[in-house]
Design a protein around this motif. Structure first.
Motif, PDB file in Angstrom:
ATOM      1  N   LEU A 211       0.835  -1.199   0.000  1.00 45.30           N
ATOM      2  CA  LEU A 211       0.000   0.000   0.000  1.00 45.30           C
ATOM      3  C   LEU A 211       0.874   1.255   0.000  1.00 45.30           C
ATOM      4  O   LEU A 211       0.564   2.235  -0.678  1.00 45.30           O
ATOM      5  N   PHE A 212       1.983   1.223   0.733  1.00 45.41           N
ATOM      6  CA  PHE A 212       2.912   2.353   0.716  1.00 45.41           C
ATOM      7  C   PHE A 212       3.443   2.589  -0.699  1.00 45.41           C
ATOM      8  O   PHE A 212       3.509   3.734  -1.157  1.00 45.41           O
ATOM      9  N   ASP A 213       3.827   1.525  -1.383  1.00 47.15           N
ATOM     10  CA  ASP A 213       4.343   1.679  -2.744  1.00 47.15           C
ATOM     11  C   ASP A 213       3.312   2.325  -3.663  1.00 47.15           C
ATOM     12  O   ASP A 213       3.647   3.205  -4.466  1.00 47.15           O
ATOM     13  N   LEU A 214       2.059   1.915  -3.540  1.00 45.52           N
ATOM     14  CA  LEU A 214       0.991   2.523  -4.342  1.00 45.52           C
ATOM     15  C   LEU A 214       0.787   3.988  -3.967  1.00 45.52           C
ATOM     16  O   LEU A 214       0.596   4.842  -4.840  1.00 45.52           O
ATOM     17  N   ALA A 215       0.830   4.274  -2.668  1.00 43.79           N
ATOM     18  CA  ALA A 215       0.631   5.649  -2.197  1.00 43.79           C
ATOM     19  C   ALA A 215       1.781   6.547  -2.664  1.00 43.79           C
ATOM     20  O   ALA A 215       1.550   7.678  -3.108  1.00 43.79           O
ATOM     21  N   LEU A 216       3.010   6.053  -2.573  1.00 40.76           N
ATOM     22  CA  LEU A 216       4.161   6.838  -3.018  1.00 40.76           C
ATOM     23  C   LEU A 216       4.080   7.074  -4.523  1.00 40.76           C
ATOM     24  O   LEU A 216       4.317   8.189  -4.993  1.00 40.76           O
TER      25      LEU A 216
END
Length: 192
Positions: A54-59
């Motif tokens: 989810l962090f990768d998508l958010a970044l």
């Protein structure tokens, strides 16, 4: 047949971006994400795989938004230096107006992960490359229009502008007002 999703994954990524931007990766807990997104832990893991995914998508969302914003600010008509000055002022005003003074999620992530995470480093470097490319195109346009000396190295000036924006974003996290950033902007544009 599985139950239909009870949330909008796109909206969840947007909300997660806000959480990670405010707290950073390390200080964001899965429970904090679940609470902020208003979904169950099972939905979080089923939809995204976990906190890191989810962090990768958010970044990625943040980086895409930033690049689109810079491109939009620089695009248009009128004198190149004035467009550049207006873009830099917009960036400074936006950062200063943020009540949480979150700074830049890309820079925050680069500082948090350092060079220990190749995926984060590659994403941030990609943003820098695209932003520098937009600055380089603007400088070359200014050179063709006679606003900027044709003998100047457009790529070097674009690197200077990228570094200036990154420094401004850090400065805006602690400044109480716009004066220092105005001086940086005016001096930078005058040097171009």
């Amino acid at each position: 047949m599985g139950r239909p999703k009870q949330f909008d994954p796109d909206a969840a990524v947007e909300q997660a971006m806000q959480v990670f931007w405010r707290h950073g990766y390390g200080a964001t807990t899965p429970q904090g994400l679940v609470d902020a997104l208003g979904i169950g832990k099972g939905s979080l893991y089923n939809a995204f795989g976990g906190k890191r995914q989810l962090f990768d998508l958010a970044l990625r969302r943040y980086l895409d938004l930033q690049n689109a914003t810079v491109a939009q600010l620089l695009d248009g008509s009128g004198p190149v230096k004035e467009r550049l000055r207006e873009a830099l002022h917009f960036i400074a005003q936006t950062d200063l107006a943020d009540p949480d003074r979150r700074g830049c999620m890309a820079l925050n992530s680069a500082m948090e992960f350092g060079r220990t995470d190749a995926a984060v480093t590659a994403q941030v470097q990609g943003m820098f490359d695209r932003m520098e490319g937009a600055f380089c195109a603007l400088i070359e346009e200014g050179q063709r229009a006679g606003e900027i000396a044709p003998g100047r190295d457009a790529k070097a000036l674009a690197s200077l502008l990228l570094n200036t924006v990154n420094g401004m974003k850090l400065t805006a996290r602690v400044e109480s007002g716009p004066d220092r950033l105005r001086r940086v902007i005016d001096t930078t544009v005058d040097l171009i």
